[in-house]
Design a protein around this motif. Structure first.
Motif, mmCIF file in Angstrom:
data_model
loop_
_atom_site.group_PDB
_atom_site.id
_atom_site.type_symbol
_atom_site.label_atom_id
_atom_site.label_comp_id
_atom_site.label_asym_id
_atom_site.label_seq_id
_atom_site.Cartn_x
_atom_site.Cartn_y
_atom_site.Cartn_z
ATOM 1 N N GLN A 61 -3.130 -9.141 -5.358
ATOM 2 C CA GLN A 61 -4.328 -9.535 -4.628
ATOM 3 C C GLN A 61 -5.525 -9.662 -5.555
ATOM 4 O OE1 GLN A 61 -4.912 -6.362 -1.717
ATOM 5 N NE2 GLN A 61 -4.687 -7.857 -0.086
ATOM 6 N N TRP A 86 0.815 -1.210 0.000
ATOM 7 C CA TRP A 86 0.000 0.000 0.000
ATOM 8 C C TRP A 86 0.857 1.272 0.000
ATOM 9 C CZ3 TRP A 86 -5.317 -1.619 0.984
ATOM 10 C CH2 TRP A 86 -6.261 -0.639 0.677
ATOM 11 N N ARG A 104 -9.898 -9.507 -5.030
ATOM 12 C CA ARG A 104 -10.824 -8.891 -4.070
ATOM 13 C C ARG A 104 -11.414 -9.908 -3.091
ATOM 14 N NH1 ARG A 104 -16.131 -8.231 -4.589
ATOM 15 N NH2 ARG A 104 -15.923 -6.002 -4.132
ATOM 16 N N VAL A 114 -7.542 -4.596 1.419
ATOM 17 C CA VAL A 114 -7.546 -5.078 0.042
ATOM 18 C C VAL A 114 -7.476 -3.904 -0.927
ATOM 19 C CG1 VAL A 114 -8.806 -6.445 -1.668
ATOM 20 C CG2 VAL A 114 -8.984 -7.035 0.754
ATOM 21 N N ARG A 115 -6.445 -3.913 -1.777
ATOM 22 C CA ARG A 115 -6.344 -2.891 -2.823
ATOM 23 C C ARG A 115 -7.074 -3.312 -4.087
ATOM 24 N NH1 ARG A 115 -0.735 0.171 -3.644
ATOM 25 N NH2 ARG A 115 -2.237 1.777 -4.237
ATOM 26 N N ALA A 116 -7.287 -4.602 -4.266
ATOM 27 C CA ALA A 116 -7.893 -5.107 -5.499
ATOM 28 C C ALA A 116 -9.368 -4.742 -5.590
ATOM 29 C CB ALA A 116 -7.734 -6.619 -5.571
ATOM 30 N N THR A 149 -7.019 -10.262 -11.940
ATOM 31 C CA THR A 149 -5.828 -9.465 -11.636
ATOM 32 C C THR A 149 -4.558 -10.247 -11.942
ATOM 33 O OG1 THR A 149 -5.962 -10.131 -9.308
ATOM 34 C CG2 THR A 149 -6.949 -8.039 -9.892
ATOM 35 N N GLY A 157 -2.692 -4.316 -6.019
ATOM 36 C CA GLY A 157 -4.079 -4.697 -6.262
ATOM 37 C C GLY A 157 -4.474 -4.823 -7.704
ATOM 38 N N ASN A 158 -3.568 -4.450 -8.630
ATOM 39 C CA ASN A 158 -3.891 -4.601 -10.049
ATOM 40 C C ASN A 158 -2.611 -4.566 -10.875
ATOM 41 O OD1 ASN A 158 -3.215 -1.786 -10.509
ATOM 42 N ND2 ASN A 158 -5.249 -1.243 -9.749
#
Length: 327
Positions: A136, A95, A138, A144-146, A153, A117-118
């Motif tokens: 990641q 993050w 979701r 969670v960043r996804a 992803t 996350g992507n």
């Protein structure tokens, strides 16, 4: 398996997720490493002196290589430097921007990996000097960043980074899930919720039991538990705090039911003040309070978690299931 994992002595392509606030402490990480995976310490929100102490504690328990996960928005200054000074074999940063740390990490022989996350975030991290990424989906528990499922992803990230080690995280709790991720292009997987339901995880036994009793439909993605880390999406189990907020019409911070009320504390943590409702702190070991008020981080993989069992037994079973699935 990817070559950068080989020198770490990893026989099973599985890492325990570096769940912060010490959930993934030395006992859990050492058990995973001793069983042939790669143990990762979750030291997000720990001050530098505690980061160093946890690294030393791990080294007293195991001689195997390991990792450390830090959550950049929760760092106070000096945590990354401690990890570099200690020359941890693997450093996972979550993050945030890894660019300020990649050159020093490379100079000290520390493998720096970004958790993203992507695919776009993955490319940015690699261009900044990360030697690999944990991507990641979701389905993951915790923060969670996804915004898309892991399959999407992972596929998009592998298409953008065909020659870079990519690890998969989110919704994996059995060998079949590991095999599916590897077949989709992952070099290894990072598993969180399954390892929360082990005696080695530094959480209350009642929290472990709650995970075992729950289904994917009991989880929800929200930003509700934001006291300590605002505006960060996370997946949790529904409880009274969530349902009362939902029933009130999901009001914004400042107008939520019971906001500002103290819900508990953590014994033995001098840096932890009384916990307000909607605190980011889960029921870690030493937590005093009602689980119905706490952030119960859990991924959709709780569907496939049926009992609390030792971390080594979990890894051994995952490895056996993986071999069967690949055969």
């Amino acid at each position: 398996m990817s070559t950068w994992l080989d020198p770490l002595g990893v026989r099973v392509p599985i890492l325990n997720a570096g769940m912060g606030l010490g959930i993934a402490g030395p006992a859990l990480a050492a058990a995973v490493s001793e069983a042939g995976g790669l143990g990762v310490l979750g030291l997000g929100a720990y001050p530098p002196e505690q980061v160093r102490a946890q690294i030393h504690a791990y080294r007293r328990m195991s001689r195997h290589p390991f990792g450390v996960n830090l959550i950049l928005p929760m760092t106070r200054g000096g945590e990354v430097e401690v990890c570099l000074d200690e020359r941890v074999p693997l450093l996972v940063l979550f993050w945030g921007d890894v660019a300020p740390y990649t050159r020093d990490a490379a100079a000290r022989g520390v493998r720096l990996v970004a958790q993203v996350g992507n695919a776009e975030q993955a490319v940015e991290a690699v261009e900044a000097g990360a030697v690999g990424v944990i991507v990641q989906g979701r389905e993951a528990g915790g923060h969670v960043r996804a915004t898309e499922p892991l399959a999407e992803t992972l596929r998009a990230t592998r298409a953008e980074l065909p020659a870079i080690p990519v690890l998969a995280a989110g919704g994996i709790a059995d060998g079949a899930g590991v095999a599916e991720a590897l077949a989709a292009g992952a070099d290894a997987v990072s598993i969180g919720t399954r390892f929360v339901a082990t005696p080695e995880a530094c959480v209350l036994s009642s929290y472990r039991d709650r995970i075992v009793e729950s289904k994917a439909s009991d989880t929800v993605m929200t930003t509700l538990f934001d006291q300590g880390w605002p505006d960060a999406a996370h997946r949790v189990l529904r409880n009274r705090a969530f349902t009362e907020w939902e029933a009130a019409g999901r009001p914004a911070p400042g107008g939520r039911p019971g906001e500002g009320r103290t819900i508990g504390s953590v014994d033995g943590d001098e840096d932890s003040p009384p916990l307000p409702r909607y605190s980011v702190v889960p029921p870690v070991r030493g937590y005093r309070g009602d689980l119905e008020e706490a952030a119960l981080y859990a991924g959709e993989s709780c569907d496939r978690i049926h009992r609390v069992e030792p971390a080594r037994a979990v890894l051994d079973r995952l490895a056996a299931e993986l071999r069967a699935a690949m055969a």
